[in-house]
Write an enzyme that holds these catalytic residues in place. Structure first.
Site: not given
Length: 131
Positions: A9, A49, A112, A115, A126
């Site tokens: 990310k 998402y 975080n 993913h 995905e």
């Protein structure tokens, strides 16, 4: 042989953690078969998402994921989805144990660092979306 999508990310890229994360993946005996650096566009992030669209943090998550470059990885290996989920650790970095990517490098639930697809079906969907 399974395959999965991993996204480093924007916070992970900005903090120069890509090499450390890639090393951890390879140390697990997994193979990175595709790697692309890109900046995600809002429609693609919203689609990714979509299952969270009714959550109060959705717009903040979309905004965050489009703030800067990400690294998209296709990773393959035996039981790769579960291996990567274990390596990533729980979504909330504050609850992720030391030794996991999120536990060692994450700073919050949103920032975080990584993913990881959560199922074979999600991984296939995905990977098609991003590659």
């Amino acid at each position: 042989m399974e395959r999965t999508l991993i996204i480093i990310k924007p916070d992970g890229v900005a903090r120069c953690l890509t090499g450390k994360i890639v090393q951890r993946i390879e140390d697990k005996g997994l193979t990175i078969t595709k790697m692309v650096k890109t900046t995600l566009e809002t429609p693609k992030v919203e689609a990714h998402y979509a299952h969270l669209k009714d959550r109060p943090f959705f717009s903040d998550l979309v905004a965050y994921m489009t703030t800067g470059p990400v690294i998209l990885l296709e990773v393959t290996g035996e039981n790769v989805i579960q291996v990567m989920r274990n390596l990533a650790g729980p979504t909330d970095s504050c609850k992720a144990p030391a030794g996991t990517i999120r536990g060692d490098f994450g700073t919050s639930v949103t920032q975080n660092v990584i993913h990881a697809s959560d199922s074979v079906e999600a991984a296939e969907s995905e990977l098609q979306r991003f590659f």
